[in-house]
Design a protein around this motif. Structure first.
Motif, short mmCIF file in Angstrom:
data_model
loop_
_atom_site.label_atom_id
_atom_site.label_comp_id
_atom_site.label_asym_id
_atom_site.label_seq_id
_atom_site.Cartn_x
_atom_site.Cartn_y
_atom_site.Cartn_z
N ARG A 1 -70.59 66.88 -56.44
CA ARG A 1 -70.62 68.16 -56.47
C ARG A 1 -68.91 68.27 -56.46
O ARG A 1 -68.81 69.24 -57.55
CB ARG A 1 -71.06 68.43 -54.64
CG ARG A 1 -72.55 68.98 -54.32
CD ARG A 1 -73.14 69.98 -55.23
NE ARG A 1 -72.36 71.11 -54.89
CZ ARG A 1 -72.79 72.09 -53.40
NH1 ARG A 1 -74.15 71.41 -53.16
NH2 ARG A 1 -72.80 72.77 -53.31
N ILE A 2 -68.11 67.74 -56.51
CA ILE A 2 -67.04 67.56 -55.95
C ILE A 2 -66.24 67.46 -57.79
O ILE A 2 -65.44 68.35 -58.10
CB ILE A 2 -65.67 66.46 -55.18
CG1 ILE A 2 -66.09 67.28 -53.92
CG2 ILE A 2 -64.57 66.38 -55.73
CD1 ILE A 2 -65.49 66.54 -52.81
N TYR A 3 -66.71 65.91 -58.77
CA TYR A 3 -66.19 65.80 -60.30
C TYR A 3 -66.43 67.78 -60.58
O TYR A 3 -66.72 67.82 -61.10
CB TYR A 3 -67.10 64.85 -60.48
CG TYR A 3 -66.75 64.59 -61.62
CD1 TYR A 3 -65.66 64.16 -62.47
CD2 TYR A 3 -67.82 65.25 -62.20
CE1 TYR A 3 -65.13 63.73 -63.43
CE2 TYR A 3 -67.75 64.45 -63.21
CZ TYR A 3 -66.79 63.87 -64.05
OH TYR A 3 -66.27 64.00 -65.87
N SER A 4 -68.77 67.51 -60.45
CA SER A 4 -68.24 69.24 -61.31
C SER A 4 -67.52 70.18 -60.71
O SER A 4 -67.36 70.77 -61.87
CB SER A 4 -69.66 69.40 -60.66
OG SER A 4 -71.22 68.95 -60.94
N HIS A 5 -67.39 70.88 -59.90
CA HIS A 5 -66.48 71.89 -59.59
C HIS A 5 -65.27 71.78 -60.27
O HIS A 5 -64.11 72.62 -61.01
CB HIS A 5 -66.40 71.94 -57.60
CG HIS A 5 -65.64 72.45 -57.56
ND1 HIS A 5 -65.26 74.24 -57.34
CD2 HIS A 5 -63.81 73.07 -57.25
CE1 HIS A 5 -64.77 75.30 -57.52
NE2 HIS A 5 -63.87 73.96 -56.87
N VAL A 6 -64.42 70.26 -60.20
CA VAL A 6 -62.94 70.04 -60.52
C VAL A 6 -63.18 70.01 -61.81
O VAL A 6 -62.44 70.65 -62.98
CB VAL A 6 -62.66 68.74 -59.91
CG1 VAL A 6 -61.08 67.99 -61.30
CG2 VAL A 6 -61.98 68.58 -58.64
N GLU B 1 -67.02 74.59 -51.86
CA GLU B 1 -66.92 74.88 -50.30
C GLU B 1 -68.54 73.99 -50.78
O GLU B 1 -69.81 74.12 -51.57
CB GLU B 1 -67.91 76.37 -49.67
CG GLU B 1 -66.16 76.84 -49.51
CD GLU B 1 -66.09 78.29 -49.50
OE1 GLU B 1 -68.10 78.61 -49.32
OE2 GLU B 1 -65.89 79.16 -47.87
N ILE B 2 -69.25 73.32 -49.31
CA ILE B 2 -70.58 72.79 -49.13
C ILE B 2 -70.75 72.79 -48.04
O ILE B 2 -69.75 72.79 -47.11
CB ILE B 2 -69.97 71.54 -50.16
CG1 ILE B 2 -72.40 70.84 -49.81
CG2 ILE B 2 -69.28 70.58 -49.14
CD1 ILE B 2 -71.98 69.21 -50.72
N ARG B 3 -71.85 72.84 -47.68
CA ARG B 3 -72.81 73.01 -46.25
C ARG B 3 -72.55 71.89 -45.72
O ARG B 3 -72.87 70.66 -46.29
CB ARG B 3 -74.15 73.66 -45.90
CG ARG B 3 -73.84 73.71 -44.70
CD ARG B 3 -75.88 74.43 -44.65
NE ARG B 3 -76.71 73.46 -44.89
CZ ARG B 3 -76.99 72.31 -43.69
NH1 ARG B 3 -77.12 72.10 -42.51
NH2 ARG B 3 -78.28 71.72 -44.53
N VAL B 4 -71.64 71.06 -44.71
CA VAL B 4 -71.77 69.97 -44.45
C VAL B 4 -73.02 69.09 -44.57
O VAL B 4 -72.93 68.02 -45.05
CB VAL B 4 -71.00 69.98 -42.81
CG1 VAL B 4 -71.01 68.11 -42.72
CG2 VAL B 4 -69.88 69.71 -42.64
N GLY C 1 -62.72 73.63 -49.55
CA GLY C 1 -61.35 72.91 -50.68
C GLY C 1 -59.85 73.27 -49.66
O GLY C 1 -59.04 72.86 -50.25
N GLY C 2 -60.06 74.88 -49.28
CA GLY C 2 -58.75 75.21 -48.99
C GLY C 2 -57.71 75.59 -50.27
O GLY C 2 -58.69 76.35 -51.31
N ASP C 3 -56.92 75.55 -50.24
CA ASP C 3 -55.74 75.55 -51.04
C ASP C 3 -56.12 74.80 -52.21
O ASP C 3 -55.64 74.22 -53.14
CB ASP C 3 -54.29 75.68 -51.14
CG ASP C 3 -54.21 76.73 -49.95
OD1 ASP C 3 -55.27 78.07 -50.27
OD2 ASP C 3 -53.23 77.40 -48.67
N VAL C 4 -56.00 72.94 -51.58
CA VAL C 4 -56.78 71.88 -52.39
C VAL C 4 -56.97 71.82 -53.80
O VAL C 4 -57.28 71.33 -54.57
CB VAL C 4 -57.28 70.98 -50.85
CG1 VAL C 4 -56.78 68.80 -52.15
CG2 VAL C 4 -55.49 70.49 -50.09
N LEU C 5 -58.46 72.25 -52.87
CA LEU C 5 -59.54 72.17 -53.93
C LEU C 5 -60.42 73.96 -53.78
O LEU C 5 -61.27 73.89 -53.13
CB LEU C 5 -59.97 71.21 -53.55
CG LEU C 5 -61.67 70.89 -54.63
CD1 LEU C 5 -60.51 69.91 -55.85
CD2 LEU C 5 -62.82 69.79 -54.16
N PRO C 6 -59.28 74.90 -54.04
CA PRO C 6 -60.04 76.28 -54.54
C PRO C 6 -61.28 76.77 -54.87
O PRO C 6 -61.71 75.75 -56.24
CB PRO C 6 -58.64 76.49 -55.45
CG PRO C 6 -57.57 75.99 -55.57
CD PRO C 6 -58.28 74.03 -55.55
#
Length: 187
Positions: free
Chosen positions: A52-57, A178-181, A170-175
């Motif tokens: 999920r993070i990689y796709s978003h980035v 968001e993911i549900r825990v 991700g806030g300001d770090v990874l604008p």
């Protein structure tokens, strides 16, 4: 007779690691520490979150992502107590990210570091790792606890624990991330 513990530098550690085959190790304040291999649950949680993070980035051209205990030099000290830590997942924004990656350690602190807790992890070492990351310049550290299905989020401003129905941001770090825990844990 008492033998003095020999401290090694990050550079000496890289040479050492190149000579061993299948041990997972970190350098913590100049001392080589063995790590256990993660199990299936650890790997599956990491894959769910990393994908999920990689796709978003990638979609938003935000920087670079690495997984698999990538080595980061977090401390280089004159007293020889260097620290090189392996991170389960790391994100470096495009402003800081190296254009070309080498086979050595990464010397730029990640903007986001993620650790998935395994049964063999010790609480004191995880706390030390979080402090070392924050002191090195990491803006956000997520520590994922599979047993309780929670995530502890650390930043310079403080820490908070997020539960299954909370949103991990991700806030300001990874604008925009968001993911549900609960969605990072296998069903």
């Amino acid at each position: 007779m008492v033998l003095e513990k020999q401290l090694i530098s990050a550079d000496m550690f890289l040479e050492y690691v190149d000579q061993i085959d299948d041990r997972l190790v970190e350098l913590v304040e100049g001392v080589i520490v063995d790590m256990s291999r993660p199990g299936w649950e650890h790997g599956e949680i990491l894959m769910l979150l990393a994908s999920r993070i990689y796709s978003h980035v990638r979609e938003n051209e935000l920087g670079r992502v690495a997984v698999g205990d990538t080595g980061f030099v977090l401390e280089r000290r004159e007293d020889g107590k260097d620290t090189v830590r392996g991170l389960d997942l790391a994100f470096i924004n495009k402003v800081k990210a190296p254009e070309h990656v080498s086979s050595g350690w990464t010397t730029v602190a990640p903007d986001l570091a993620v650790e998935v807790i395994s049964p063999s992890n010790e609480a004191a070492d995880i706390q030390l790792k979080v402090l070392q990351l924050l002191n090195a310049g990491t803006s956000l550290v997520w520590v994922v606890y599979p047993q309780t299905k929670t995530v502890a989020a650390y930043a310079a401003s403080g820490a908070k624990t997020l539960h299954e129905n909370d949103i991990l941001s991700g806030g300001d770090v990874l604008p925009g991330f968001e993911i549900r825990v609960g969605d990072i844990f296998p069903s």
